[in-house]
Write a protein that holds these residues in place. Structure first.
Motif, mmCIF file in Angstrom:
data_model
loop_
_atom_site.group_PDB
_atom_site.id
_atom_site.type_symbol
_atom_site.label_atom_id
_atom_site.label_comp_id
_atom_site.label_asym_id
_atom_site.label_seq_id
_atom_site.Cartn_x
_atom_site.Cartn_y
_atom_site.Cartn_z
ATOM 1 N N ILE A 120 0.901 -1.010 -0.128
ATOM 2 C CA ILE A 120 0.078 0.015 0.087
ATOM 3 C C ILE A 120 0.941 1.278 -0.095
ATOM 4 O O ILE A 120 0.798 2.237 -0.770
ATOM 5 C CB ILE A 120 -0.978 0.168 1.249
ATOM 6 N N GLU A 121 1.853 1.289 0.769
ATOM 7 C CA GLU A 121 2.849 2.441 0.949
ATOM 8 C C GLU A 121 3.553 2.757 -0.696
ATOM 9 O O GLU A 121 3.606 3.952 -1.162
ATOM 10 C CB GLU A 121 3.683 2.321 1.964
ATOM 11 N N LYS A 122 3.878 1.482 -1.300
ATOM 12 C CA LYS A 122 4.309 1.730 -2.525
ATOM 13 C C LYS A 122 3.592 2.286 -3.280
ATOM 14 O O LYS A 122 4.079 3.245 -4.426
ATOM 15 C CB LYS A 122 4.859 0.459 -3.081
ATOM 16 N N GLU A 123 2.145 2.157 -3.447
ATOM 17 C CA GLU A 123 1.159 2.762 -4.353
ATOM 18 C C GLU A 123 1.039 4.231 -3.975
ATOM 19 O O GLU A 123 0.666 4.982 -4.680
ATOM 20 C CB GLU A 123 -0.156 2.304 -4.039
ATOM 21 N N HIS A 124 1.457 4.769 -2.781
ATOM 22 C CA HIS A 124 1.582 6.183 -2.442
ATOM 23 C C HIS A 124 2.970 6.766 -2.298
ATOM 24 O O HIS A 124 3.079 7.784 -1.849
ATOM 25 C CB HIS A 124 0.812 6.083 -0.894
#
Length: 188
Positions: A120-124
């Protein structure tokens, strides 16, 4: 089946080597390496390194604790334990149980949750910062914006704290056993 008589020098040496090596490793992993790494590499790489090292660490502590408990119990039958010996054998037993929980449950669960959070962090576009506490506002915003991430974050904190408490208790137990072992040395 307890062994009668004094342990041999080999058994005493094995016990002390296993105990001191385990405690030294615990001190290094718990209080030094993590702080150095978090301030040297990015957050996601730090998580990857920890996820690779921790299973070995937890199983090493478990193995050392089990071997020390076994060696100690062989030469200290429970019927003849004094208060100090009872504290030592209890400390070894507690360390076996807590390190097993870390190896089999808390460590694995924490790592699984962390990798889900990383996705999820990579997506952001998060996770590449170096240093503890960097970009905390962005992570707080992500928690508010994404309920799945917020739930994962709460679970991560829960399991991470449980793992840290188990580890800290094991450090204390092994430190206590080193103290009692040193106190019982015949000569220096």
């Amino acid at each position: 089946m307890p062994t009668e008589g004094e342990p041999t020098t080999l058994v005493k040496s094995a016990h002390l080597i296993i105990l001191s090596t385990s405690w030294g490793m615990q001190i290094w992993v718990s209080f030094i390496s993590g702080f150095v790494l978090i301030n040297s590499i990015n957050r996601h790489t730090f998580g990857l390194v920890q996820s690779s090292l921790f299973p070995y660490y937890f199983y090493s502590v478990l193995g050392g604790s089990f071997l020390n408990l076994t060696l100690y119990a062989l030469y200290h039958p429970h019927e003849l334990l004094d208060n100090n010996e009872a504290i030592q054998i209890t400390s070894f037993f507690v360390c076996v149980i807590l390190s097993a929980l870390n190896a089999q449950w808390f460590g694995e669960t924490t790592t699984e949750i962390m990798f889900q959070m990383h996705e999820i962090e990579k997506e952001h576009h998060l996770g590449e910062e170096v240093g503890f506490g960097t970009n905390q506002e962005l992570y707080k915003k992500l928690k508010k914006k994404d309920p799945k991430y917020q739930k994962l974050s709460q679970r991560f904190v829960k399991y991470h704290v449980l793992s840290m408490v188990c580890n800290l208790i094991c450090v204390i137990c092994n430190g206590l056993n080193l103290f009692y072992t040193a106190a019982n040395l015949k000569t220096f």
